[in-house]
Design a protein around this motif. Sequence first.
Motif, PDB file in Angstrom:
ATOM      1  N   TRP A   6      97.435 -37.672  -1.595  1.00 31.41           N
ATOM      2  CA  TRP A   6      96.862 -36.451  -2.221  1.00 31.41           C
ATOM      3  C   TRP A   6      96.274 -37.077  -3.647  1.00 31.41           C
ATOM      4  O   TRP A   6      95.766 -36.291  -4.314  1.00 31.41           O
ATOM      5  CB  TRP A   6      97.709 -35.296  -2.524  1.00 31.41           C
TER       6      TRP A   6
ATOM      7  N   LEU B 130      94.594 -30.196  -2.920  1.00 29.91           N
ATOM      8  CA  LEU B 130      94.984 -29.062  -2.094  1.00 29.91           C
ATOM      9  C   LEU B 130      96.567 -29.143  -1.633  1.00 29.91           C
ATOM     10  O   LEU B 130      97.239 -27.853  -1.533  1.00 29.91           O
ATOM     11  CB  LEU B 130      94.070 -29.106  -1.011  1.00 29.91           C
ATOM     12  N   SER B 131      97.093 -29.990  -1.359  1.00 30.71           N
ATOM     13  CA  SER B 131      98.362 -30.104  -0.870  1.00 30.71           C
ATOM     14  C   SER B 131      99.555 -29.745  -2.135  1.00 30.71           C
ATOM     15  O   SER B 131     100.490 -29.249  -2.138  1.00 30.71           O
ATOM     16  CB  SER B 131      98.980 -31.501  -0.572  1.00 30.71           C
TER      17      SER B 131
ATOM     18  N   VAL C  11      98.905 -25.839  -2.122  1.00 30.89           N
ATOM     19  CA  VAL C  11      99.723 -25.123  -0.956  1.00 30.89           C
ATOM     20  C   VAL C  11     101.317 -25.440  -1.421  1.00 30.89           C
ATOM     21  O   VAL C  11     101.922 -24.429  -1.223  1.00 30.89           O
ATOM     22  CB  VAL C  11      99.465 -25.930   0.255  1.00 30.89           C
TER      23      VAL C  11
ATOM     24  N   PRO D 259     104.685 -31.774  -1.835  1.00 30.91           N
ATOM     25  CA  PRO D 259     103.640 -31.649  -1.285  1.00 30.91           C
ATOM     26  C   PRO D 259     103.456 -32.494   0.196  1.00 30.91           C
ATOM     27  O   PRO D 259     102.498 -32.336   1.042  1.00 30.91           O
ATOM     28  CB  PRO D 259     102.569 -32.316  -2.103  1.00 30.91           C
TER      29      PRO D 259
ATOM     30  N   VAL E   4     103.817 -27.773   4.470  1.00 28.67           N
ATOM     31  CA  VAL E   4     102.484 -27.795   3.488  1.00 28.67           C
ATOM     32  C   VAL E   4     101.391 -28.534   4.456  1.00 28.67           C
ATOM     33  O   VAL E   4     100.199 -28.277   4.337  1.00 28.67           O
ATOM     34  CB  VAL E   4     102.971 -28.697   2.294  1.00 28.67           C
ATOM     35  N   TRP E   5     101.970 -29.784   5.128  1.00 28.93           N
ATOM     36  CA  TRP E   5     100.643 -30.508   5.796  1.00 28.93           C
ATOM     37  C   TRP E   5     100.344 -29.632   7.053  1.00 28.93           C
ATOM     38  O   TRP E   5      99.168 -30.067   7.459  1.00 28.93           O
ATOM     39  CB  TRP E   5     101.499 -31.772   6.130  1.00 28.93           C
TER      40      TRP E   5
ATOM     41  N   TYR F 207      97.849 -27.554   5.129  1.00 31.39           N
ATOM     42  CA  TYR F 207      96.625 -28.335   4.802  1.00 31.39           C
ATOM     43  C   TYR F 207      95.695 -28.775   5.986  1.00 31.39           C
ATOM     44  O   TYR F 207      94.661 -28.794   5.861  1.00 31.39           O
ATOM     45  CB  TYR F 207      97.269 -29.611   4.046  1.00 31.39           C
ATOM     46  N   THR F 208      96.254 -29.153   7.067  1.00 24.16           N
ATOM     47  CA  THR F 208      95.469 -29.755   8.325  1.00 24.16           C
ATOM     48  C   THR F 208      94.682 -28.237   8.874  1.00 24.16           C
ATOM     49  O   THR F 208      93.587 -28.747   9.061  1.00 24.16           O
ATOM     50  CB  THR F 208      96.370 -30.212   9.447  1.00 24.16           C
TER      51      THR F 208
ATOM     52  N   GLU G  54      88.550 -31.942   2.031  1.00 24.05           N
ATOM     53  CA  GLU G  54      89.264 -31.088   1.095  1.00 24.05           C
ATOM     54  C   GLU G  54      88.515 -30.411  -0.019  1.00 24.05           C
ATOM     55  O   GLU G  54      88.639 -29.613  -0.774  1.00 24.05           O
ATOM     56  CB  GLU G  54      90.158 -32.199   0.540  1.00 24.05           C
TER      57      GLU G  54
ATOM     58  N   CYS H 192      94.706 -19.493   6.196  1.00 24.31           N
ATOM     59  CA  CYS H 192      95.970 -19.616   5.533  1.00 24.31           C
ATOM     60  C   CYS H 192      96.305 -18.077   4.773  1.00 24.31           C
ATOM     61  O   CYS H 192      95.626 -17.251   4.841  1.00 24.31           O
ATOM     62  CB  CYS H 192      95.867 -20.681   4.309  1.00 24.31           C
TER      63      CYS H 192
END
Length: 233
Positions: free
Chosen positions: A25, A132-133, A136, A144, A149-150, A153-154, A163, A179
Amino acid sequence: MNWRLSKLDKYALISNSDAHSFWPWRIGREANVFELKSLSYDGLFRAIKERDKNKFLYTIEVDPGYGKYHFDGHRECGVVLSPKEAEKLNNICPVCGRPLTIGVLHRVEELADRKEGFVPKNSIPFKSLIPLSEIVSAFIGGQPFSKKVWEIYTDLIKKFGNELKVLLEAGEEELASVCREDIAKGIVMVRENKIRIVPGFDGVYGYPLLGKLKEREMKTETKRDKQKSLKEF
Ligand SMILES: [Zn+2]
């Protein structure tokens, strides 16, 4: 910050992220956005050099307040000060009496020959974003790089492509279909520049007042206020 120093007016300012660590990130969190008919070295070079606003649209920045040395202070003493506050104390720590660790903003204030918020003519505008991470993780808690979180994110990347599309373009409702609602709201708030940053100092990173980080900060503030009012008794 560079706009406050007139000496820099002759330069076209670009914004690039440097990865001091392997965390993904950190890459692309700063960027330059162009609108070019075709991508060529000459075209890119000219758009930057001429600061052509139709071709060089804007830069993306991470708030400098995130830096580990933005404000002045002492980590061990729990002292954080703006350059003005530090100057009033002759840059001496009110707790231990030793010189404060001076931050980047202090140096900016020393060099600046313009007020805060000054926008030079012909400057390319910028947008402030947070990776973004990190947004989140501010809501989910933890780091992160956590699995949770991932996953979020994904999901977002799968739906919107990349992103920057998530951060800059996707609508709040669309985001909330992938989300949690509070995360969707947070993404839009970052985009609209409605987030306050607690500045870093003396080796401590700054952080955004978002989600759990904001709750934590508010609790500390209330605690501080209570302590203050007790002392005043
Ligand atoms: Zn100290």
